[in-house]
Structures are given as C-alpha cells and as structure tokens.
Design a protein around this motif. Structure first.
Motif, PDB file in Angstrom:
ATOM      1  N   LEU A 128       0.870  -1.170   0.000  1.00  0.00           N
ATOM      2  CA  LEU A 128       0.000   0.000   0.000  1.00  0.00           C
ATOM      3  C   LEU A 128       0.910   1.224   0.000  1.00  0.00           C
ATOM      4  O   LEU A 128       1.745   1.386   0.891  1.00  0.00           O
ATOM      5  CB  LEU A 128      -0.870  -0.026   1.265  1.00  0.00           C
ATOM      6  N   LEU A 129       0.765   2.056  -1.044  1.00  0.00           N
ATOM      7  CA  LEU A 129       1.684   3.184  -1.193  1.00  0.00           C
ATOM      8  C   LEU A 129       0.960   4.503  -0.972  1.00  0.00           C
ATOM      9  O   LEU A 129      -0.106   4.735  -1.537  1.00  0.00           O
ATOM     10  CB  LEU A 129       2.318   3.173  -2.583  1.00  0.00           C
ATOM     11  N   PHE A 130       1.520   5.326  -0.144  1.00  0.00           N
ATOM     12  CA  PHE A 130       0.999   6.679   0.079  1.00  0.00           C
ATOM     13  C   PHE A 130       1.895   7.648  -0.685  1.00  0.00           C
ATOM     14  O   PHE A 130       3.115   7.570  -0.570  1.00  0.00           O
ATOM     15  CB  PHE A 130       1.061   7.028   1.568  1.00  0.00           C
ATOM     16  N   ASN A 131       1.306   8.530  -1.463  1.00  0.00           N
ATOM     17  CA  ASN A 131       2.125   9.554  -2.125  1.00  0.00           C
ATOM     18  C   ASN A 131       2.567  10.615  -1.135  1.00  0.00           C
ATOM     19  O   ASN A 131       3.661  11.161  -1.215  1.00  0.00           O
ATOM     20  CB  ASN A 131       1.340  10.237  -3.248  1.00  0.00           C
ATOM     21  N   GLU A 132       1.681  10.880  -0.196  1.00  0.00           N
ATOM     22  CA  GLU A 132       1.963  11.857   0.867  1.00  0.00           C
ATOM     23  C   GLU A 132       1.144  11.454   2.076  1.00  0.00           C
ATOM     24  O   GLU A 132       0.060  10.873   1.916  1.00  0.00           O
ATOM     25  CB  GLU A 132       1.518  13.270   0.438  1.00  0.00           C
ATOM     26  N   TYR A 163      10.786   6.776  -4.800  1.00  0.00           N
ATOM     27  CA  TYR A 163      11.922   5.920  -5.162  1.00  0.00           C
ATOM     28  C   TYR A 163      12.094   4.739  -4.198  1.00  0.00           C
ATOM     29  O   TYR A 163      12.781   3.772  -4.514  1.00  0.00           O
ATOM     30  CB  TYR A 163      13.196   6.779  -5.190  1.00  0.00           C
ATOM     31  N   LEU A 164      11.463   4.830  -3.049  1.00  0.00           N
ATOM     32  CA  LEU A 164      11.675   3.790  -2.026  1.00  0.00           C
ATOM     33  C   LEU A 164      10.784   2.568  -2.300  1.00  0.00           C
ATOM     34  O   LEU A 164       9.878   2.263  -1.541  1.00  0.00           O
ATOM     35  CB  LEU A 164      11.406   4.335  -0.622  1.00  0.00           C
ATOM     36  N   THR A 165      11.072   1.900  -3.399  1.00  0.00           N
ATOM     37  CA  THR A 165      10.199   0.823  -3.862  1.00  0.00           C
ATOM     38  C   THR A 165      10.618  -0.555  -3.348  1.00  0.00           C
ATOM     39  O   THR A 165       9.905  -1.523  -3.560  1.00  0.00           O
ATOM     40  CB  THR A 165      10.198   0.794  -5.401  1.00  0.00           C
ATOM     41  N   THR A 166      11.780  -0.630  -2.720  1.00  0.00           N
ATOM     42  CA  THR A 166      12.245  -1.924  -2.183  1.00  0.00           C
ATOM     43  C   THR A 166      12.877  -1.679  -0.812  1.00  0.00           C
ATOM     44  O   THR A 166      13.352  -0.562  -0.527  1.00  0.00           O
ATOM     45  CB  THR A 166      13.338  -2.542  -3.090  1.00  0.00           C
ATOM     46  N   PRO A 167      12.927  -2.718   0.023  1.00  0.00           N
ATOM     47  CA  PRO A 167      13.578  -2.544   1.333  1.00  0.00           C
ATOM     48  C   PRO A 167      15.038  -2.093   1.228  1.00  0.00           C
ATOM     49  O   PRO A 167      15.490  -1.289   2.044  1.00  0.00           O
ATOM     50  CB  PRO A 167      13.470  -3.930   1.971  1.00  0.00           C
ATOM     51  N   ILE A 168      15.763  -2.575   0.216  1.00  0.00           N
ATOM     52  CA  ILE A 168      17.183  -2.173   0.126  1.00  0.00           C
ATOM     53  C   ILE A 168      17.299  -0.678  -0.207  1.00  0.00           C
ATOM     54  O   ILE A 168      18.194   0.010   0.268  1.00  0.00           O
ATOM     55  CB  ILE A 168      17.996  -3.062  -0.860  1.00  0.00           C
ATOM     56  N   VAL A 202      16.618   1.161   3.174  1.00  0.00           N
ATOM     57  CA  VAL A 202      17.757   1.263   4.110  1.00  0.00           C
ATOM     58  C   VAL A 202      18.876   2.130   3.518  1.00  0.00           C
ATOM     59  O   VAL A 202      19.566   2.837   4.258  1.00  0.00           O
ATOM     60  CB  VAL A 202      18.324  -0.116   4.558  1.00  0.00           C
ATOM     61  N   SER A 203      19.017   2.112   2.194  1.00  0.00           N
ATOM     62  CA  SER A 203      20.083   2.911   1.574  1.00  0.00           C
ATOM     63  C   SER A 203      19.817   4.403   1.737  1.00  0.00           C
ATOM     64  O   SER A 203      20.734   5.179   2.042  1.00  0.00           O
ATOM     65  CB  SER A 203      20.211   2.571   0.084  1.00  0.00           C
ATOM     66  N   VAL A 204      18.568   4.800   1.533  1.00  0.00           N
ATOM     67  CA  VAL A 204      18.234   6.236   1.584  1.00  0.00           C
ATOM     68  C   VAL A 204      18.006   6.702   3.025  1.00  0.00           C
ATOM     69  O   VAL A 204      18.581   7.696   3.471  1.00  0.00           O
ATOM     70  CB  VAL A 204      16.988   6.533   0.718  1.00  0.00           C
ATOM     71  N   MET A 205      17.198   5.954   3.743  1.00  0.00           N
ATOM     72  CA  MET A 205      16.809   6.413   5.082  1.00  0.00           C
ATOM     73  C   MET A 205      17.926   6.165   6.102  1.00  0.00           C
ATOM     74  O   MET A 205      18.488   7.102   6.660  1.00  0.00           O
ATOM     75  CB  MET A 205      15.511   5.688   5.482  1.00  0.00           C
ATOM     76  N   SER A 206      18.252   4.889   6.327  1.00  0.00           N
ATOM     77  CA  SER A 206      19.217   4.557   7.388  1.00  0.00           C
ATOM     78  C   SER A 206      20.633   4.992   7.030  1.00  0.00           C
ATOM     79  O   SER A 206      21.339   5.552   7.865  1.00  0.00           O
ATOM     80  CB  SER A 206      19.248   3.052   7.658  1.00  0.00           C
ATOM     81  N   ILE A 244      25.371   2.707  -3.195  1.00  0.00           N
ATOM     82  CA  ILE A 244      25.371   3.714  -4.264  1.00  0.00           C
ATOM     83  C   ILE A 244      24.266   3.396  -5.282  1.00  0.00           C
ATOM     84  O   ILE A 244      23.508   4.268  -5.703  1.00  0.00           O
ATOM     85  CB  ILE A 244      26.738   3.749  -4.996  1.00  0.00           C
ATOM     86  N   ALA A 245      24.169   2.107  -5.644  1.00  0.00           N
ATOM     87  CA  ALA A 245      23.204   1.700  -6.671  1.00  0.00           C
ATOM     88  C   ALA A 245      21.761   1.891  -6.201  1.00  0.00           C
ATOM     89  O   ALA A 245      20.853   1.993  -7.019  1.00  0.00           O
ATOM     90  CB  ALA A 245      23.446   0.247  -7.049  1.00  0.00           C
ATOM     91  N   ASN A 246      21.561   1.926  -4.902  1.00  0.00           N
ATOM     92  CA  ASN A 246      20.193   2.011  -4.380  1.00  0.00           C
ATOM     93  C   ASN A 246      19.836   3.379  -3.807  1.00  0.00           C
ATOM     94  O   ASN A 246      18.830   3.524  -3.109  1.00  0.00           O
ATOM     95  CB  ASN A 246      19.966   0.915  -3.341  1.00  0.00           C
ATOM     96  N   LEU A 247      20.661   4.375  -4.109  1.00  0.00           N
ATOM     97  CA  LEU A 247      20.328   5.744  -3.704  1.00  0.00           C
ATOM     98  C   LEU A 247      19.335   6.332  -4.699  1.00  0.00           C
ATOM     99  O   LEU A 247      19.384   6.030  -5.882  1.00  0.00           O
ATOM    100  CB  LEU A 247      21.588   6.609  -3.679  1.00  0.00           C
ATOM    101  N   SER A 248      18.473   7.175  -4.198  1.00  0.00           N
ATOM    102  CA  SER A 248      17.555   7.883  -5.092  1.00  0.00           C
ATOM    103  C   SER A 248      18.380   8.771  -6.025  1.00  0.00           C
ATOM    104  O   SER A 248      19.417   9.298  -5.625  1.00  0.00           O
ATOM    105  CB  SER A 248      16.578   8.696  -4.237  1.00  0.00           C
ATOM    106  N   PRO A 249      17.960   8.928  -7.295  1.00  0.00           N
ATOM    107  CA  PRO A 249      18.752   9.741  -8.235  1.00  0.00           C
ATOM    108  C   PRO A 249      18.929  11.188  -7.760  1.00  0.00           C
ATOM    109  O   PRO A 249      19.840  11.880  -8.198  1.00  0.00           O
ATOM    110  CB  PRO A 249      17.940   9.699  -9.528  1.00  0.00           C
ATOM    111  N   LYS A 250      18.053  11.609  -6.836  1.00  0.00           N
ATOM    112  CA  LYS A 250      18.166  12.991  -6.338  1.00  0.00           C
ATOM    113  C   LYS A 250      19.200  13.112  -5.220  1.00  0.00           C
ATOM    114  O   LYS A 250      19.406  14.197  -4.681  1.00  0.00           O
ATOM    115  CB  LYS A 250      16.814  13.430  -5.763  1.00  0.00           C
TER     116      LYS A 250
END
Ligand SMILES: [Fe+2]
Ligand SMILES: [Fe+2]
Length: 257
Positions: free
Chosen positions: A35-39, A145-150, A153-157, A219-225
């Motif tokens: 279940l995805l929330f845009n905001e 962009y956070l479409t997978t657990p990896i 963790v790459s972006v958030m943690s 690096i591969a799992n960082l959001s392009p931004k």
C-alpha cells in the motif's frame, strides 16, 4: 494491533496524538498487500511548506539565544516526524519483507516517535510550540523511489540517519557551549539511538545485497536525487560510524564523497 493498521493510522492521522500512537503490543500476522501513500495526511498547521533560502537554520555562533536553539529543535522535530511517517510507509509498502526486518522498522519507528516527543518537550521549555514554524516535505520527496527494502535502508538509514551521526553531535556540542545542558543531553540521546538505526540499516543492506559489495549496493540504491555526500555532515564523526558497525573503508569513502 497489527503493524499494517498501526502504520496506516499514522499515515492517515490528522492529529499529532495519532501520529505518535504507540501500542504496547504489535503483531504482524496480516501484513496485506503493498500500500503506497504519495503523501501522508497531516494535522492542521503541520502541512508541508516550500522551503525558502531564508528558512536556513540559525548559524552556530547565534545559538546563545534561546529562540535560535528552539528554532533548531523545531526543525529537528520536523525531521523526526518525517522519519516516523517514512517508517510507517516502509511497513505498508513492504508487506513481503522478512518479519525480522519489519519488526526492526517498527522498533525504530517507536524510537522516532520518542524523539518527536523529546524535541517537543524541550522546545516548549524554550517557548516554542511544535507547528509554530513551517514544516517541510524533505524525506517525502524521495518516497516514490523507495520501492524496495534495500532502497529504503540505503536512503533512510544509510544516508539521512547516517548524516545525523555528524549533525546531532555538532548541534549538541554547540548547545553545550552556550550552557544549554538539557538540549545537549537531548542531542546525546539522539546520537545514541541514531547509531542503532544506522547499524540496523547496515546489517540489512548486507542481507539484501546478495553477492554485491556493500558500498556499491548502497550507491546503486540511492535515489537519483541524492548524492553520497548527503550521508555526512560538515565534519565526519568516524567514531559514531564505527559504533554503528560501518567498516573503515566505507568511512574513508564517505570522507571523500
Ligand atoms: Fe530520530
Ligand atoms: Fe533515526
């Protein structure tokens, strides 16, 4: 309460009390489908504002003024509330992730709720109420962009929480230098918890990455931004990263990022 229901309630909450809802017992028997929330829904007065240049944090040399320290705490509380929501999002978006991962996210989410409360308490002592200043979308910009657990963790943690291993102690030191022992103690608690959150991210990156080297997977799992340099502050606090289990070669690469 089920993790999914809890997370949906947090993301749909229009009161701060509901955002900080923290049931004693949580179960994960019915994780459901993604279940995805845009905001997230936000309480009145806590909607996202567009950030302007004038809304920079007060510089360190001005932390002697109570009002300025309160402004910093307000901004940090905003980040903590975003973390609460992003973690709730991880629970609704990744129902098929390993149970132990979901349990860890839930535990971290509870600590982030604790951080929101700690910042609110201290800023009120300094005369500011949460919501008195604009709040920003920040982490939510990366959620598509956070479409997978990896990726989570790459972006958030391993980026935003990792950077706080530098920022939180720096602000804590500054508050202490102006004699604000209570705010400094609060920042010290944040650092202690953040080390655990980064450690959680690093250990799960290693589980999710397969045969790929950890750094390359990050690096591969960082959001392009997001650039790798977002994972550090003005000064890299190496010791905090070591405590989180980050290897020395990673720390060296972060310093060069
Ligand atoms: Fe936090
Ligand atoms: Fe955290």
């Amino acid at each position: 309460m089920e993790l999914r229901e809890w997370a949906i309630r947090i993301l749909s909450a229009d009161t701060l009390k509901e955002k900080l809802l923290c049931p004693d017992t949580l179960t994960d028997e019915f994780p459901g489908e993604p279940l995805l929330f845009n905001e997230p829904v936000r309480p009145v007065g806590m909607e996202f504002h567009k950030r302007t240049k004038e809304q920079k944090l007060p510089p360190f040399q001005n932390h002697g003024k109570e009002d300025n320290r309160a402004i910093c705490l307000h901004r940090f509380a905003g980040h903590e509330l975003l973390a609460v929501e992003i973690m709730a999002h991880a629970l609704t978006a990744f129902p098929h992730a390993p149970k132990a991962f979901r349990k860890g996210v839930a535990h971290t989410l509870k600590e982030e709720q604790g951080h929101v409360k700690m910042y609110i308490e201290r800023m009120e002592q300094l005369g500011l109420r949460f919501g008195d200043l604009p709040l920003f979308k920040h982490f939510w910009n990366h959620v598509p962009y956070l479409t997978t657990p990896i990726r989570y963790v790459s972006v958030m943690s391993l980026t935003f929480e990792m950077a706080n291993l530098d920022f939180a102690p720096l602000y804590g030191r500054s508050f202490a230098a102006f004699g604000d022992v209570a705010s400094a103690a609060l920042m010290a608690q944040i650092v202690k918890d953040e080390i655990k959150h980064v450690s959680f991210g690093y250990s799960w990156l290693n589980k999710f990455k397969g045969e790929n080297p950890a750094w390359d997977s990050w690096i591969a799992n960082l959001s392009p931004k997001i650039q790798p340099k977002r994972a550090k502050g003005f000064v890299v606090m190496e010791e905090n990263r070591r405590k989180a289990g980050i290897p020395d070669d990673w720390i060296e690469k972060i310093k060069l990022a």
